[in-house]
Design an enzyme around this catalytic site. Structure first.
Site, PDB file in Angstrom:
ATOM      1  N   LYS A  27     -35.710  34.516  -2.264  1.00  0.00           N
ATOM      2  CA  LYS A  27     -36.996  34.018  -1.799  1.00  0.00           C
ATOM      3  C   LYS A  27     -37.040  32.503  -1.985  1.00  0.00           C
ATOM      4  O   LYS A  27     -37.294  31.999  -3.073  1.00  0.00           O
ATOM      5  CB  LYS A  27     -38.179  34.652  -2.546  1.00  0.00           C
ATOM      6  CG  LYS A  27     -39.522  34.361  -1.834  1.00  0.00           C
ATOM      7  CD  LYS A  27     -40.702  34.377  -2.764  1.00  0.00           C
ATOM      8  CE  LYS A  27     -40.879  33.116  -3.537  1.00  0.00           C
ATOM      9  NZ  LYS A  27     -41.218  31.919  -2.710  1.00  0.00           N
ATOM     10  N   GLY A  84     -38.103  26.769 -11.344  1.00  0.00           N
ATOM     11  CA  GLY A  84     -39.419  26.305 -10.939  1.00  0.00           C
ATOM     12  C   GLY A  84     -40.240  25.873 -12.137  1.00  0.00           C
ATOM     13  O   GLY A  84     -39.710  25.464 -13.176  1.00  0.00           O
ATOM     14  N   SER A  85     -41.540  25.987 -12.011  1.00  0.00           N
ATOM     15  CA  SER A  85     -42.466  25.487 -13.026  1.00  0.00           C
ATOM     16  C   SER A  85     -42.553  26.413 -14.229  1.00  0.00           C
ATOM     17  O   SER A  85     -42.230  27.604 -14.155  1.00  0.00           O
ATOM     18  CB  SER A  85     -43.857  25.314 -12.420  1.00  0.00           C
ATOM     19  OG  SER A  85     -44.450  26.578 -12.173  1.00  0.00           O
ATOM     20  N   ALA A  93     -45.115  29.285 -13.523  1.00  0.00           N
ATOM     21  CA  ALA A  93     -44.537  30.358 -12.708  1.00  0.00           C
ATOM     22  C   ALA A  93     -43.502  31.141 -13.502  1.00  0.00           C
ATOM     23  O   ALA A  93     -43.405  32.369 -13.378  1.00  0.00           O
ATOM     24  CB  ALA A  93     -43.920  29.779 -11.441  1.00  0.00           C
ATOM     25  N   GLY A  94     -42.723  30.449 -14.336  1.00  0.00           N
ATOM     26  CA  GLY A  94     -41.730  31.135 -15.155  1.00  0.00           C
ATOM     27  C   GLY A  94     -42.356  32.117 -16.115  1.00  0.00           C
ATOM     28  O   GLY A  94     -41.853  33.228 -16.316  1.00  0.00           O
ATOM     29  N   GLU A 120     -34.932  28.656 -15.231  1.00  0.00           N
ATOM     30  CA  GLU A 120     -34.673  27.221 -15.367  1.00  0.00           C
ATOM     31  C   GLU A 120     -35.963  26.524 -14.998  1.00  0.00           C
ATOM     32  O   GLU A 120     -36.362  26.525 -13.828  1.00  0.00           O
ATOM     33  CB  GLU A 120     -33.501  26.799 -14.476  1.00  0.00           C
ATOM     34  CG  GLU A 120     -32.936  25.436 -14.830  1.00  0.00           C
ATOM     35  CD  GLU A 120     -33.685  24.309 -14.164  1.00  0.00           C
ATOM     36  OE1 GLU A 120     -34.499  23.641 -14.860  1.00  0.00           O
ATOM     37  OE2 GLU A 120     -33.480  24.089 -12.967  1.00  0.00           O
ATOM     38  N   CYS A 165     -36.189  18.131 -12.293  1.00  0.00           N
ATOM     39  CA  CYS A 165     -36.557  18.650 -13.608  1.00  0.00           C
ATOM     40  C   CYS A 165     -35.811  17.930 -14.720  1.00  0.00           C
ATOM     41  O   CYS A 165     -36.275  17.899 -15.862  1.00  0.00           O
ATOM     42  CB  CYS A 165     -36.294  20.151 -13.662  1.00  0.00           C
ATOM     43  SG  CYS A 165     -34.613  20.623 -13.208  1.00  0.00           S
ATOM     44  N   GLU A 197     -45.189  17.218 -17.319  1.00  0.00           N
ATOM     45  CA  GLU A 197     -44.235  16.923 -16.247  1.00  0.00           C
ATOM     46  C   GLU A 197     -44.988  16.466 -15.005  1.00  0.00           C
ATOM     47  O   GLU A 197     -45.779  17.211 -14.434  1.00  0.00           O
ATOM     48  CB  GLU A 197     -43.385  18.161 -15.935  1.00  0.00           C
ATOM     49  CG  GLU A 197     -42.255  17.874 -14.972  1.00  0.00           C
ATOM     50  CD  GLU A 197     -41.334  19.060 -14.774  1.00  0.00           C
ATOM     51  OE1 GLU A 197     -40.123  18.859 -14.638  1.00  0.00           O
ATOM     52  OE2 GLU A 197     -41.840  20.202 -14.748  1.00  0.00           O
TER      53      GLU A 197
END
Length: 486
Positions: free
Chosen positions: A179, A231-232, A235-236, A253, A288, A387
């Site tokens: 995705k 991702g963020s 979201a993780g 990650e 990142c 971030e």
């Protein structure tokens, strides 16, 4: 304006099929703010179809049962096809997310080739099973593919983050439902075409561009064996929660707020060059691993501030298709607004803008933000802790090396970093004290042959190198009969 790129079907299990719904994703150029492509928006029903195909291919298909040499041959063809057309891939990424062409060629397309090449190199010496002596007799230790993988990738380095998951997953014998981010689906479709041309068997790969709802359905699906996500942090955490319901394996990650520690005797020219490359020069700061906190000895603060101010101010900002451009637009209007909001917040907190601080003069179209350097930053400010994901960098003073290490570690993140020093052995000793997944002495580097990932909120697990391939296996122990004394 060039013709709009349009896909009307989804790539499910190696076939182009009609989507379950009628929603579409419009890809917007960050430069012109115009539509440059349209693709179907995958629905939860498409996820169910893709997972079913992947499950069947893993449970009964040839791919997991193929000798490793056979999988290596197919993945090598995929890698070679990407390498032969890497310029095409670089241009596609620049079209989608505004990555400067200078970075798109090296940091997007060639890094994708590199990720495949390193995974192949590891696989060629990989041992699927070995025998060892156990306490009660001999044991056979096997590594078997983890199963059906959901790969969820971001928009900033889309093709490379796909490669970081797809290459080891395929070599391990897994099947993959990918995705990609809705902002950047085109490179994923492009990679799917290369995989099909290389002879990847039916069912092994699906590509489902979609937003959060469909993504949530995918990562929470009971027939997914592993989720690999970049991702963020937010979201993780959501993915980890969803995966927990099924005890689905995960690798995450996530974000970073990495520190570059400049020691007293460090060569300033080396430090400035590396910090520019590791901030504004890294996809316009949308990385990142960006070195967004620069820790400077109080005795050298003015010297470093002056050199970095001059370097940031000299960077070419503009059209990402221009090979001379170093800083392009941010990927969306929302990202531009986010960066400008943080610049305002930093000033309200008492930090001083040394250069930049707004939208480049004359830029009425496109989501640009000037390379921005903040001075007089303390580590408790939001701009030093959160971030920002753009070309915004903080200068922070320190009085001693112990304080520098403490400041570097005083973060919820731990992904990357750097130490600049005249004494490499001493710099390496400092690097060992910083709690971060990757740190470079006298430079800025992400090495595709070494494990990459983070401490703390920067994630769980590692990608690249032998560790990255190992993440797509389960271990099995076969206890063998003890020898008899006849």
């Amino acid at each position: 304006m060039s013709e709009i790129i349009e896909y009307r079907k989804l790539f499910i299990g190696g076939r182009w099929v009609e989507p379950a719904g009628h929603d579409t994703i419009e890809v917007i150029s960050p430069v012109t703010e115009q539509v440059v492509a349209r693709v179907p928006h995958a629905a939860p029903a498409d996820v169910d179809a893709a997972v079913a195909v992947a499950r069947e291919a893993f449970d009964h298909g040839p791919w997991p049962r193929m000798p490793l040499a056979g999988r290596i041959a197919v993945v090598t063809r995929i890698k070679d096809a990407i390498a032969a057309r890497h310029q095409e891939l670089a241009e596609l990424v620049t079209l989608q997310n505004g990555s400067p062409m200078l970075f798109s060629v090296r940091g997007q397309a060639l890094s994708t080739v590199g990720a495949f090449a390193v995974a192949l190199s590891v696989a060629e010496t990989f041992q699927e099973e070995h025998e060892r002596q156990g306490v009660g007799g001999p044991v056979l230790v096997r590594r078997e593919p983890v199963g059906v993988v959901a790969a969820v990738t971001p928009w900033n380095v889309p093709a490379m983050t796909v490669a970081a998951k797809l290459a080891p997953a395929l070599l391990a014998g897994c099947t993959v439902v990918l995705k990609p981010s809705p902002e950047t689906p085109l490179d994923a479709y492009w990679l799917a075409e290369r995989c099909a041309e290389a002879g990847l068997p039916e069912g092994v790969l699906s590509v489902l561009p979609a937003g959060r709802e469909t993504g949530a359905h995918l990562v929470g699906h009971p027939d997914i064996d592993k989720v690999a996500f970049t991702g963020s942090v937010a979201a993780g955490k959501a993915i980890m929660t969803a995966a927990a319901a099924n005890l689905t394996r995960i690798s995450l990650e996530l974000g970073g707020k990495s520190a570059a520690i400049i020691l007293e005797g460090a060569d300033l020219a080396t430090a400035v060059k590396s910090i520019v490359a590791g901030t504004c020069g890294a996809n316009s700061g949308q990385a990142c691993v960006a070195l967004t906190r620069v820790l400077v000895p109080a005795s050298r603060y003015d010297e470093v501030a002056g050199a970095l101010t001059a370097a940031f101010g000299a960077l070419k900002v503009g059209d990402p298709s221009d090979p001379a451009t170093v800083v392009g637009p941010l990927v969306t209007k929302a990202q531009q607004t986010r960066n400008l909001d943080y610049i305002r917040i930093g000033q309200e907190e008492g930090a001083k803008v040394l250069t930049g601080g707004g939208v480049p003069e004359g830029r009425k179209t496109g989501w640009f933000v000037e390379p921005t350097l903040f001075g007089e930053v303390t580590n408790d400010m939001r701009i030093a802790r959160e971030e920002i994901f753009g070309p915004v960098v903080c200068l922070i003073r320190y009085e001693s090396e112990d304080e520098a290490v403490a400041l570097a570690n005083d973060s919820e993140f731990g992904l990357s970093g750097a130490v600049f020093t005249a004494d490499v052995e001493h710099g390496t000793a400092i690097a060992r004290r910083v709690r971060t997944g990757t740190i470079t002495v006298n430079g800025f580097r992400l090495d595709l042959a070494a494990p990459f990932g983070g401490y703390k909120n920067s994630g769980i697990g590692r990608e690249f190198g032998p560790e990255g391939l190992a993440a797509y296996f389960e271990y099995k122990t076969v206890n063998l009969p003890a020898p008899t004394n006849a």
